[in-house]
Design an enzyme around this catalytic site. Structure first.
Site, PDB file in Angstrom:
ATOM      1  CD  GLN A 198      -3.754  10.467   4.666  1.00 48.48           C
ATOM      2  OE1 GLN A 198      -4.594   9.621   4.940  1.00 48.48           O
ATOM      3  NE2 GLN A 198      -3.733  11.653   5.245  1.00 48.48           N
ATOM      4  N   GLY A 241       0.838  -1.212   0.000  1.00 49.02           N
ATOM      5  CA  GLY A 241       0.000   0.000   0.000  1.00 49.02           C
ATOM      6  C   GLY A 241       0.864   1.249   0.000  1.00 49.02           C
ATOM      7  CE1 TYR A 286     -10.099   0.801   7.333  1.00 51.02           C
ATOM      8  CE2 TYR A 286     -10.992   2.093   9.135  1.00 51.02           C
ATOM      9  CZ  TYR A 286      -9.930   1.733   8.333  1.00 51.02           C
ATOM     10  OH  TYR A 286      -8.698   2.317   8.543  1.00 51.02           O
ATOM     11  CG  ASP A 288      -0.311   0.775  -3.909  1.00 50.94           C
ATOM     12  OD1 ASP A 288      -1.345   0.573  -4.581  1.00 50.94           O
ATOM     13  OD2 ASP A 288      -0.326   1.372  -2.825  1.00 50.94           O
TER      14      ASP A 288
HETATM   15  P1  NAD Z   1      -4.798   4.788   1.356  1.00 53.17           P
HETATM   16  O1  NAD Z   1      -6.146   4.422   0.849  1.00 53.17           O
HETATM   17  O2  NAD Z   1      -4.303   6.161   1.140  1.00 53.17           O
HETATM   18  O3  NAD Z   1      -3.713   3.778   0.797  1.00 53.17           O
HETATM   19  C1  NAD Z   1      -3.943   2.393   0.720  1.00 53.17           C
HETATM   20  C2  NAD Z   1      -3.141   1.863  -0.442  1.00 53.17           C
HETATM   21  O4  NAD Z   1      -3.431   0.462  -0.545  1.00 53.17           O
HETATM   22  C3  NAD Z   1      -3.511   2.510  -1.788  1.00 53.17           C
HETATM   23  O5  NAD Z   1      -2.364   3.038  -2.416  1.00 53.17           O
HETATM   24  C4  NAD Z   1      -4.124   1.360  -2.587  1.00 53.17           C
HETATM   25  O6  NAD Z   1      -3.786   1.406  -3.976  1.00 53.17           O
HETATM   26  C5  NAD Z   1      -3.485   0.147  -1.917  1.00 53.17           C
HETATM   27  N1  NAD Z   1      -4.286  -1.067  -2.112  1.00 53.17           N
HETATM   28  C6  NAD Z   1      -5.618  -1.194  -1.997  1.00 53.17           C
HETATM   29  N2  NAD Z   1      -5.971  -2.460  -2.284  1.00 53.17           N
HETATM   30  C7  NAD Z   1      -4.828  -3.124  -2.572  1.00 53.17           C
HETATM   31  C8  NAD Z   1      -4.543  -4.457  -2.949  1.00 53.17           C
HETATM   32  N3  NAD Z   1      -5.516  -5.367  -3.115  1.00 53.17           N
HETATM   33  N4  NAD Z   1      -3.253  -4.796  -3.153  1.00 53.17           N
HETATM   34  C9  NAD Z   1      -2.260  -3.878  -3.023  1.00 53.17           C
HETATM   35  N5  NAD Z   1      -2.466  -2.597  -2.703  1.00 53.17           N
HETATM   36  C10 NAD Z   1      -3.755  -2.237  -2.473  1.00 53.17           C
HETATM   37  O7  NAD Z   1      -4.786   4.415   2.927  1.00 53.17           O
HETATM   38  P2  NAD Z   1      -3.817   4.961   4.055  1.00 53.17           P
HETATM   39  O8  NAD Z   1      -4.484   6.103   4.682  1.00 53.17           O
HETATM   40  O9  NAD Z   1      -2.442   5.080   3.560  1.00 53.17           O
HETATM   41  O10 NAD Z   1      -3.947   3.751   5.090  1.00 53.17           O
HETATM   42  C11 NAD Z   1      -2.983   2.713   5.176  1.00 53.17           C
HETATM   43  C12 NAD Z   1      -3.386   1.800   6.314  1.00 53.17           C
HETATM   44  O11 NAD Z   1      -3.511   2.550   7.528  1.00 53.17           O
HETATM   45  C13 NAD Z   1      -4.730   1.102   6.121  1.00 53.17           C
HETATM   46  O12 NAD Z   1      -4.682  -0.184   6.681  1.00 53.17           O
HETATM   47  C14 NAD Z   1      -5.690   1.965   6.923  1.00 53.17           C
HETATM   48  O13 NAD Z   1      -6.795   1.224   7.356  1.00 53.17           O
HETATM   49  C15 NAD Z   1      -4.804   2.363   8.075  1.00 53.17           C
HETATM   50  N6  NAD Z   1      -5.283   3.576   8.736  1.00 53.17           N
HETATM   51  C16 NAD Z   1      -5.289   4.777   8.086  1.00 53.17           C
HETATM   52  C17 NAD Z   1      -5.760   5.912   8.726  1.00 53.17           C
HETATM   53  C18 NAD Z   1      -5.807   7.244   8.042  1.00 53.17           C
HETATM   54  O14 NAD Z   1      -6.393   8.202   8.585  1.00 53.17           O
HETATM   55  N7  NAD Z   1      -5.179   7.410   6.877  1.00 53.17           N
HETATM   56  C19 NAD Z   1      -6.229   5.805  10.052  1.00 53.17           C
HETATM   57  C20 NAD Z   1      -6.242   4.565  10.671  1.00 53.17           C
HETATM   58  C21 NAD Z   1      -5.737   3.461  10.019  1.00 53.17           C
HETATM   59  N1  SER Z   2      -9.036   7.666   8.955  1.00 57.94           N
HETATM   60  C1  SER Z   2      -9.619   6.386   8.749  1.00 57.94           C
HETATM   61  C2  SER Z   2     -10.921   6.475   8.056  1.00 57.94           C
HETATM   62  O1  SER Z   2     -11.547   7.505   8.166  1.00 57.94           O
HETATM   63  C3  SER Z   2      -9.808   5.710  10.081  1.00 57.94           C
HETATM   64  O2  SER Z   2      -9.171   4.519  10.065  1.00 57.94           O
HETATM   65  O3  SER Z   2     -11.306   5.525   7.433  1.00 57.94           O
END
Ligand code: NAD
Ligand code: SER
Length: 313
Positions: free
Chosen positions: A12, A8, A140, A34
């Site tokens: 972000q 991934g 989720y 990714d």
């Molecule tokens: P994001 O959506 O920005 O990035 C996720 C990435 O995963 C994307 O680039 C997407 O192309 C890739 N992806 C999706 N499906 C895929 C697959 N089948 N195979 C390979 N790649 C795949 O999300 P993020 O904000 O970077 O979050 C990353 C992790 O952190 C996630 O597990 C999310 O649940 C967790 N998280 C994020 C936040 C937040 O606020 N950003 C908060 C809590 C937890």
């Molecule tokens: N920031 C994330 C969302 O809104 C929480 O994991 O999905």
């Protein structure tokens, strides 16, 4: 951590985590993967096109590069997961099961990000304890609780060093968020700079835990490099840096952009998701067990976000 894989990596968190890890451990030692094509920023280092549901390709990448640590970030976030529940379950759970199996075979340490979404309506919303009732009502959130439990299971049953954090909403200026409910707290900055007005999809009083990306990256690396003997929980640590609602964030932005205005056009889907999450978590276990401490509060985050965004627009 000598040979690291980030799944991934174009998202972000992944886009900024990969760059920080490359600065710290050498670009040649950090593989980005990714399903999406590599971002320009990730191109100087190694990049694989990988769908985490493809266990065979995933395993080959880990084996061929002697990976010892995996940051598993690939997932669908809360709003997208409600729109595509079956796909979200498939990616979030089968992707995680694959990385756990691979970590077991190759003795990799594993980082798995959980979320405030792992809690539900019956969870105490203020000062939310580390260990408390969870029972989330979103797909989720269900995938995150299941993920937390699977990581614990693989640790206790097979000795996999699986560690993780419950991130709050993350705010950053480099890569836009990928479809979460806390995305308003990033979108508002783009709107403030472009048009000095933002239409918010959450109610003015929707208070949630939040964190600026540099703290989120530090937390992941500090947890993964912490002495395992100090870790009582190891996995699913509550962490937070600030807790605010859209009205308070808008007021802080107005200190820098006095003409900025906000209006509220509530999206029932995203409001219901946010209403099911806690308002402010207690993160004392992370502080005690591995020294967690946030650097950015609300004023510091807003100042830095606006400075970074103005320099790139
Ligand atoms: P994001 O959506 O920005 O990035 C996720 C990435 O995963 C994307 O680039 C997407 O192309 C890739 N992806 C999706 N499906 C895929 C697959 N089948 N195979 C390979 N790649 C795949 O999300 P993020 O904000 O970077 O979050 C990353 C992790 O952190 C996630 O597990 C999310 O649940 C967790 N998280 C994020 C936040 C937040 O606020 N950003 C908060 C809590 C937890
Ligand atoms: N920031 C994330 C969302 O809104 C929480 O994991 O999905």
């Amino acid at each position: 951590m000598k040979k690291i894989l980030v799944t991934g990596a174009a998202g972000q968190i992944g886009s900024e985590l990969t760059i920080t890890l490359r600065d710290k451990y050498g670009a040649e030692n950090v593989w980005a993967a990714d399903r999406k094509p590599a971002l320009t920023e990730l191109q100087p280092g190694p990049f694989y096109s990988l769908d985490v549901r493809d266990v065979s390709t995933f395993n080959q990448i880990v084996e061929a590069n002697h990976i010892d640590t995996i940051f598993h970030l690939a997932a669908l976030l809360s709003t997208v997961a409600e729109q595509k529940p079956q796909q979200a379950w498939d990616v979030n759970m089968n992707g995680l099961i694959n990385v756990l199996k691979i970590s077991r075979i190759h003795q990799c340490a594993l980082f798995f990000p959980s979320s405030i979404a792992a809690f539900g309506m019956e969870t105490p919303p203020m000062d939310t304890p580390q260990d408390t009732i969870q029972r989330p009502t979103t797909l989720y959130g269900i995938s995150k609780v299941s993920g937390e439990l699977l990581c614990d299971y693989y640790h206790h049953r097979f000795g996999v060093d699986a560690r993780g954090l419950r991130y709050p909403g993350l705010i950053s200026s480099k890569t836009p968020p990928g479809g979460g409910t806390t995305d308003y707290a990033v979108d508002i900055f783009y709107a403030a700079i472009k048009s000095q007005h933002y239409d918010c999809f959450l109610r003015a009083d929707t208070q949630l835990d939040m964190m600026y990306m540099p703290d989120a990256i530090d937390a992941a690396i500090n947890l993964m490099t912490a002495d395992s003997r100090q870790l009582k929980h190891r996995n699913a640590f509550n962490i937070t840096a600030m807790s605010f609602n859209p009205q308070q964030l808008a007021a802080e932005i107005q200190k820098h952009i006095p003409e900025f205005t906000i209006a509220y056009h509530v999206d029932p889907l995203r409001q219901a998701i946010a209403d099911s999450w806690p308002r402010h978590m207690n993160d004392s276990a992370a502080k005690v067990e591995w020294g967690w401490q946030a650097q950015f509060d609300l004023p510091a985050m807003v100042e830095d976000m606006l400075k970074n965004m103005r320099s790139t627009q």
